[in-house]
Design a protein around this motif. Structure first.
Motif: not given
Length: 87
Positions: A12-18, A24-25
């Motif tokens: 997963q990319r960071y933006s996907d996890l976000e 989540i902040s």
């Protein structure tokens, strides 16, 4: 939540996890990912390109947690509904 989204070798990319973890902040996600990386549970891969691309996946050590997390999911699914007596 992060670990569940990285199960089964998922990357997963960071933006996907976000996006996958509502509420989540950015600060908390970054802190948690850094802690998981420092503990050797998550691997971070940075691709030198524009814009920068960073991917996360479970390490072999992190994959070893999968049976325990599966057991937690099963346990949670067996939770009695509010007002029901527990077994």
């Amino acid at each position: 939540m992060i670990l569940f989204h990285l199960f089964d070798g998922k990357v997963q990319r960071y933006s996907d996890l976000e996006r996958l973890i509502p509420g989540i902040s950015q600060k908390m996600l970054a802190q948690q990912l850094r802690a998981l990386e420092a503990d050797g549970i998550v691997l971070r891969t940075v691709y030198q390109q524009v814009p920068p691309k960073v991917e996360y996946r479970l390490s072999a050590w992190g994959q070893a947690l999968c049976p325990a997390l599966d057991a937690l999911l099963l346990w949670q699914e067996q939770k009695p509904a509010a007002g029901e007596p527990s077994a």
